[in-house]
Design an enzyme around this catalytic site. Sequence first.
Site, short mmCIF file in Angstrom:
data_model
loop_
_atom_site.label_atom_id
_atom_site.label_comp_id
_atom_site.label_asym_id
_atom_site.label_seq_id
_atom_site.Cartn_x
_atom_site.Cartn_y
_atom_site.Cartn_z
N ASP A 70 0.84 -1.20 0.00
CA ASP A 70 0.00 0.00 0.00
C ASP A 70 0.88 1.25 0.00
OD1 ASP A 70 -2.25 1.62 0.11
OD2 ASP A 70 -2.30 1.60 2.31
N LYS A 72 0.32 3.65 -2.64
CA LYS A 72 -0.52 4.66 -3.30
C LYS A 72 0.25 5.47 -4.35
CE LYS A 72 -3.42 5.19 0.84
NZ LYS A 72 -2.63 4.36 1.77
N ASP A 75 1.99 9.35 -10.07
CA ASP A 75 3.03 10.06 -10.82
C ASP A 75 2.65 10.01 -12.29
OD1 ASP A 75 5.60 11.18 -11.61
OD2 ASP A 75 6.39 10.40 -9.71
N ILE A 76 3.55 10.44 -13.15
CA ILE A 76 3.25 10.36 -14.58
C ILE A 76 3.15 8.89 -14.97
CG2 ILE A 76 4.35 12.58 -15.06
CD1 ILE A 76 6.73 11.01 -16.21
N THR A 125 -10.43 7.45 3.39
CA THR A 125 -11.50 7.40 4.38
C THR A 125 -11.35 8.47 5.46
OG1 THR A 125 -10.28 5.63 5.50
CG2 THR A 125 -12.09 4.97 4.07
#
EC number: 4.1.1.23
Length: 244
Positions: A70, A72, A75-76, A125
Amino acid sequence: MMNHTPLLLGIRERLIFALDVPSRTQALEWIDRLGDAISFYKIGMELLASGEYFQVLDDLASCGKRVFVDLKFFDIPATVAGVIRRLSQWPISYCTIHGWHAPMMQAATEANTSNMHLLAVTVLTSMTRADLAKMGIDREPVDVVIERALAAHMAGMSGVIASGQEAAAIRRAVGSGFSIVCPGIRTNHVPHNDQQRTMSITAAFANGADAIVVGRPIRMAEDPQAAAEAMQTEIMTALTEPST
């Protein structure tokens, strides 16, 4: 290689423990402490900063545990594709990418050369409508979540990360064959802390969740292993008993 099909999970693999610790030593202590109560672990940014992230990933795999990376990624497209290409070499079941940019998700799915399942992060969340408005998005969280879930589905992602409050709406919009993994799970005796859009275990699965991510309600328990086992029992009941 698009891996659009959802990850097939056993009942006891639907409880994912958030291994939010700063070191490998503490990670190994938690793996030992929880024993057979947890079969699936999420490892995130705090552990990455320790420099021992991939050792822990190997430790988990060696113990026969599933691993959820995890981090996340956001980016390009070319950069995210490169990361996914490298991560495809590791025994990873889930990996997260921010669901804000369809070309980035498309590039990630095309770069995935393994059985790793990519999940799009919809709206954290910890965020409310007021938080979204401050970012220039004056919409209800559920509307943003559905939009990003549909984009993730079109891009070939395996599923999404979303609050249990939005799981039913996602399932109606996207249908079956698409994973919904829900953090922000809280029991009656655990404070919400920084989580805003929370839900109980039973309600999350009733709304269509495939798996849940739980951290503090287990870590803060007097007996973490017993707390995890109680959650496993609640999940089994939610999945096997007919709804009323």
